[in-house]
Structure formats: structure tokens, C-alpha cells
Scaffold this active site. Structure first.
Site, short mmCIF file in Angstrom:
data_model
loop_
_atom_site.label_atom_id
_atom_site.label_comp_id
_atom_site.label_asym_id
_atom_site.label_seq_id
_atom_site.Cartn_x
_atom_site.Cartn_y
_atom_site.Cartn_z
N THR A 223 10.64 -8.02 -11.59
CA THR A 223 10.03 -9.34 -11.74
C THR A 223 8.84 -9.44 -10.79
OG1 THR A 223 12.11 -10.34 -12.39
CG2 THR A 223 10.43 -11.83 -11.50
N CYS B 240 4.19 5.48 19.23
CA CYS B 240 5.18 4.84 20.11
C CYS B 240 6.15 4.01 19.30
CB CYS B 240 4.54 3.88 21.08
SG CYS B 240 2.88 4.17 21.52
N HIS C 64 -2.62 -7.58 2.44
CA HIS C 64 -2.58 -8.10 3.81
C HIS C 64 -3.62 -7.42 4.70
CE1 HIS C 64 -0.53 -4.95 6.25
NE2 HIS C 64 -0.05 -4.58 5.09
N GLY D 75 0.82 -1.21 0.00
CA GLY D 75 0.00 0.00 0.00
C GLY D 75 0.85 1.26 0.00
#
Lengths: 400, 400
Positions: free
Chosen positions: B237, B324, B201, B71
Site C-alpha cells: 500500500t 562510529c 528527506h 534511498g
């Protein structure tokens, strides 16, 4: 059909242990490496372990390895990232005519941004002369990039000597090691390069994993900006399984390197001997200073694509150095830059060997390839006196 | 320890069928998609099949899908690629303050290249006002990018309305759909966006696979230059197994989308009810226009990282919107831009639900989380009157 795969420069089959090493990271260890809990920490540790293994393969420090998604990304990142980081000091870059498209097209982008790029010529073996590099340098030169070995010709470039020339003038030196890392010994300290690109699938690792070696203290601009991954130098959620696989492939490469080289060299040399009676077949690239598992040649009067298709009908897979795959039937610029005539360059073919090949595979190739050449030549509209070639390889005689 | 994973905005566990679909491409189908023989062709076909599935999920044409590695890469490619392709016509870009770092840091790179960037403010829910977008446009504006939904606040932005404002002036509109594609219905034609970023994902696909929707006819400069992969728009690739997995995950998302949304919304709502008696806990983001499986909140007087660590000791995994993980204890810029005071923003925590969560998981969270808050507050040096908050969520009372 029993496949004989001689196209290891295009992609390598993964070693089963490499895939095994990746599997936990597709399943239970799916955490994002930035997450603070142990699922994230496990992924972070896996990445750092892989980093150590890749670093060890090229004698770098782990902190000098930046993971990317491919060799092409590493090349774009290296050339453009260094050029842009130094653009206020000078806007001249030097690359060779043997470079991969990811370097050549990155160079063209720099030209559009106001950089001047020198494209180094090569000799008949595709070799860059360090003396020519020295003469190409001017006060504006901030980055030089010369490929370690071309996957099209197999020639290994004198990168150590070129790096030394670059460093005489304080210029950053990058080499594209996609074809060499994991296949021949590569030591970034001994070569004294500042950056080196790598791709895991070139040494029996997974696709989707590349890396850039960046010597400590050298400046680079990111190519992909965003989060803090890879020390802020390459953003994006890490492809943990592929990185782990790259690490495992690097570890195995380090262990097997000598055996791997001996095996593929023996097969390559056997092929060369087996093809020596084919007329008008010329080996390309350097006869000795070349990748051990790499045989490249031009076959006169016929086209590379025709050879590939007939070979493939026998279950034999190889590559043509020509740009057929781009659908534009252009002769390979790499071969043209080596002085191969355009008509001859169309007959380029490359066989690249791997761990998975056997002597029997090569026997079949030696049996089938001459028949295919004969068949294609019988159909060929071309004929006449052959090219005198570069004085190496198969006999160079006229067709008739 | 039995793990309760509530951090689906960080990474999703892969669906087993997705991994199954990838396996042949790690093994026998290892060819390079550019190779002419059948091993290459099989890889090409696999990529095109995946492209059809990803396109179908967002109602695009397959030719409008460009595969990337993440992304973040898609966001860099989109914002910088469109800005650079139009730079001779104008050098003004508009992004919102809710954007992911890959957009914000790409915007900063554009500024260094001489572009002017407007950073759109948001309201207390993190919502961008299309009217503000209209007022920010000038003759130099060539690209507007507003995130579809923030993974930090869950707020779904009015991208359809903003796209319409952009198109009134012929300006290209990009949205970062990383948090939405595969999780809520996304129709690029109905939203009328010109570009949309995606990451596999985030919808139970593999890491290392992203995509950019680019509406036919829209101009973009590549981010990674080189070969002819992805129509010359993204070199390197192809990561064939990851692309195949993204396709499979897209296909499954399309089938399960309604059930997936209902499931996670039910769990999220159960959590919100379960936490309603915790004092000085404020929900953040929009109460209704938000990702269905996303609960974000700030807990006064304590730090996000402390909550994450104690939760993790119970096998409960969540995220803090605060930075954090960057090791810099800064309050989240996203929360600050929504008017959350810095001291309160430090107590940010995000629970994001997935297919793999059960009601029992949420029961445990509702049992453990209040105890953890109590424990941390007992140790906290902060106290006093609480923030009045945004008038939503838990009761807002003073601590003492």
C-alpha cells in the site's frame, strides 16, 4: 456527501491522537536516528518506545520487532528471508491458497530460484486443515506460511494448530497478521508462531509503517541490505514519524481492543440480519471463526464492481474481493479455491467495519444495498437457477 | 539551546509547505489508492501528481518514476533488480568503492548468488576514472553502478562519462543520486543514466519516501513482490502522504535550486576560509567537483566522535564520515580507498549546510570548532609528524 466507509480492510482512517504523536517528528525532531547528537538520540528513543508498544500488543519482546515500510514488505522479507537463510538445508516451502499476493508472488519467485512450493487447498470456508499441512511436509521443508485471517473472506485460520504441526518437524512458521493485529487479540507466544507480519494502517495507524515479528534466535536474510538500522536486518533511514504513529496505534489498540471488537461485531451482525432476505446472496468465509468487523458475500447474477460503483454514488464505500482493481476481470482466486463457481465469484463484495462506523451508517447500507442489487439484476444478462452455495447466509433461491 | 544544524547529509528538516501538503492525506483523504471509489481515486491522483513533480525535477517522464520507501530500498532494487533480470546473459557487476552501504552490501549478496563484482578504485579525491570502468568491463558485465556524489566526501563523480562507457557496451548504468537530487541540477537525459536512486528527506521532504528512476524499456526484477502498485514493480500500500510530500519537496527544489546552491556554497566557503589556519586539518574529496553545501575534512591526532560530542555540547550538529555509529571503531573504508592513512581517517568530520543555516551559524562554528580541536588534541595520546595529506585545505604541519 456524508461518507459511510465500510472498507477498513483497504485502509483505516488514522486516529487523531496517532497523528498528534507523529507531528513532533515531522518538525523539530527531524534527526536521523543514527546521528550521535541529541537530535539523533531523540529519534532513536522514539523508535525504541514504539518498538515496545508494538511488541506489547502481540506479547513479543521489543528485540523481536523489525520495522518495515508495509505489510507487503514484511511478507516478502519473511517468506523469502527465511527460505534463503535455510536454502542449504532444504528448498521446499508451504503456503496456503488464501495468502495475500505478497506471499503468493514471493513464493513464485522462490520457485524461479529452484525452490518447490506447495500451495495448500482450503475448504468451502477458506479454512486450511492442519492435517493437510502435516501431509505436505517433507524433509526439504524449511518454511510454512499461512495467513492469520484473510481480508477477503474474514476467515481466521487455525494458525496455532498449524504452527504446532510445523514445530513437530522443526520447521519455521510465519503468519501474515496484517488483518488481525490490532483488530483481534494476537499473542505470538500463545499462537507459538516464529514470524508475523503487521501493517499499521490496518489498525488506525499511518501508511508507510509495517513490522515483522521475528522470534529470537530465528534466522532470516535481509530484504533491504545496507546500514545498521534495525540491527542490520532492514536498512534505510527509519521513517521515524510513521514508526512513532505505529507505536501509538498499537498502544491504543491494546487499550481499546475489546470495545473495538464488540462495536464492529455488532454492526456486522446487524448488516447480516438486514440482508437476510436478499435472494441469491451467499455469505462467504467461516460463519463464526472470522474477523468480527468483516462481512463478505457473493451476490449472484451481478458484478462486484457494479455494486461498488453504485454504492459509491450513495457515498457508501466497500470492496470487492474480485480482482477488478487489477483491471483484469478475473474471478478471485481465493473464492475459486473455496469452490465458489467463477460466475458467482464475480459478484463478490466485502464490508469491513471500523471504530468510526455507527448504527446509522449500517441502517443506510441496509436501505440502499438491496435497491442497488435489484437495479443491477434488472440490467444483468445473467439469470437462471442460482448456485446452491455453501449453505450459509442469505436464502439461496433461483432468480426466476 | 539554539541549535546549529550542519548535518544535512543525515537528514533535512522538512519545509513547512511540504508538511502542509501531506496533512490532508493523514486526515480526510485516507483512502487506499487501489480502491475504486473517489476516496481511492483522490489518493491515486495525488500519487500521480507527485510522480509528475519528481519526474520534472530530474527531466524524466512520470512513467519512469517508481516510488519506494527510501534511498536504500531504491539502491537494493536497482542493483539487484537489474542484475537478476539479466542473470541469464551474464553475471558480472561493477560498482565503485565510494558507494553507499546499500549498494556495497547488495553487491555482496550478488556475490553470494554467484555473481562476480568488480569494486572500482578511486583517486585521492574519491573520483572514479571512466577509463578504469572501461577496463573493468567484460562480456558478462550487465550492470554498472557509480554514486553521483558521496555524502561522505562530497565528490561529484563523472557519471555522464561513465554512463557513456557503459552504453558503448550496451550495459545498464545506475547512479545513486540520493545526495544530489534536489541539491544540484540533475538531468537524467543529459547524464544519460538508466536508473537513479533518490530520497525525499535529502531535499527537505519526508522520511519514508524514496524513488527510483528507471528509463523506459529497461528491465528490472521487483524487490517487493505482491500487488499491482507502481505498475507491479513495487508492491505494498502506497505511503500516500509521504509520496505527496516528496512531490511537493521536488517542486520546491526545482524552484529554489539555484538559490539553494548559492546559499549553501557561500556558507561552506566561509567555513573553509575560517578553518584555514588550523594545523593538520586536511580537506577531503574533490576541491571543486563537489556538493556545494558540503565540507569534509580529516583532523589529525583526534577522533571524529570526540569532535561530534564536544560540538554537540555547544548545540552544533555535524557528522563523522567514520563508522562510529556502527559501534565498531573502524576507519571509513571510503577514506581508506582514497589513500588516507587509517590513523588520520579516524579524525573525519563532515559539515553539510542547508537552507535553514545562516552566516551567524557558521560564525559560531568557526569560533567553536578550533577550540574543540585544541582541547581534544591536548588530551590526545597521538602526536608526531602529521600526514602530508592531499595537498589541499588547511596547512599541514607537524604537531610539535
Amino acid at each position: 456527501m456524508n461518507i459511510k466507509y465500510f472498507d477498513h480492510v483497504a485502509a483505516n482512517p488514522m486516529i487523531p491522537e496517532v497523528l498528534d504523536s507523529m507531528m513532533p517528528y515531522f518538525k523539530e525532531e527531524f534527526g536521523n536516528p543514527l546521528s550521535v547528537y541529541d537530535l539523533g538520540m531523540n529519534a532513536r528513543i522514539a523508535i525504541e518506545t514504539a518498538r515496545e508498544k508494538v511488541a506489547a500488543l502481540i506479547n513479543a519482546d521489543p528485540s523481536e520487532i523489525i520495522f518495515t515500510s508495509s505489510g507487503a514488505e514484511s511478507n516478502n522479507f519473511a517468506l523469502r528471508g527465511v527460505a534463503l537463510a535455510h536454502q542449504n538445508e532444504g528448498k521446499h516451502a508451504i503456503v496456503s491458497k488464501m495468502e495475500h499476493h505478497s506471499i503468493l508472488n514471493s513464493a513464485r519467485v522462490l520457485e524461479k530460484m529452484g525452490f518447490v512450493v506447495t500451495y495448500l487447498p482450503v475448504d468451502k470456508y477458506g479454512m486450511v486443515d492442519p492435517g493437510t499441512v502435516r501431509k505436505s511436509i517433507n524433509d526439504e521443508t524449511k518454511i510454512i506460511s499461512v495467513i492469520h485471517a484473510s481480508s477477503e473472506t474474514g476467515t481466521i485460520e487455525p494458525v496455532k494448530e498449524i504452527a504446532a504441526v510445523a514445530h513437530e518437524k522443526g520447521i519455521v512458521f510465519h503468519t501474515d497478521g496484517v488483518a488481525t493485529v490490532g483488530n483481534i487479540p494476537v499473542d505470538v507466544k500463545e499462537l507459538d508462531v516464529d514470524l508475523m507480519s503487521m501493517a499499521a494502517h490496518q489498525f488506525y495507524g499511518p501508511k508507510g509503517a509495517g513490522a515483522l515479528y521475528l522470534k529470537r534466535g530465528k534466522r532470516i536474510n535481509p530484504l533491504i541490505y545496507g546500514g545498521i538500522q534495525e540491527g542490520g536486518r532492514r536498512a534505510g533511514t527509519e521513517n521515524v514519524p510513521a514508526i512513532v504513529g505505529m507505536g501509538k496505534a498499537a498502544e491504543i489498540a491494546a487499550e481499546r481492543l475489546t470495545a473495538r471488537m464488540e462495536h464492529v461485531k455488532k454492526l456486522r451482525d446487524k448488516l447480516i440480519v438486514g440482508l437476510k432476505n436478499i435472494p441469491n446472496l451467499h455469505l462467504t468465509g467461516h460463519p463464526d471463526k472470522r474477523l468480527p468487523g468483516h462481512a463478505s458475500m457473493v451476490v449472484e447474477f451481478i458484478e462486484g464492481e457494479g455494486m461498488l460503483l453504485l454504492l459509491s454514488s450513495k457515498g457508501i464505500y466497500a470492496a470487492s474481493g474480485s480482482a477488478c482493481t487489477s483491471k483484469a476481470l478475473k474471478a478471485s482466486p481465493v473464492l475459486l479455491s473455496m469452490g465458489v463457481p467463477s460466475s458467482v465469484a464475480h459478484g463478490s463484495i466485502v464490508f469491513s467495519f471500523g471504530e468510526d462506523n455507527s448504527e446509522e451508517d449500517v441502517d443506510l447500507l441496509i436501505e440502499e444495498f438491496p435497491k442497488i442489487i435489484e437495479k443491477l439484476r434488472a440490467m444483468s444478462p445473467f439469470s437462471g437457477k442460482g448456485w446452491e452455495g455453501i449453505g450459509e447466509g442469505g436464502k439461496c433461491t433461483a432468480k426466476n
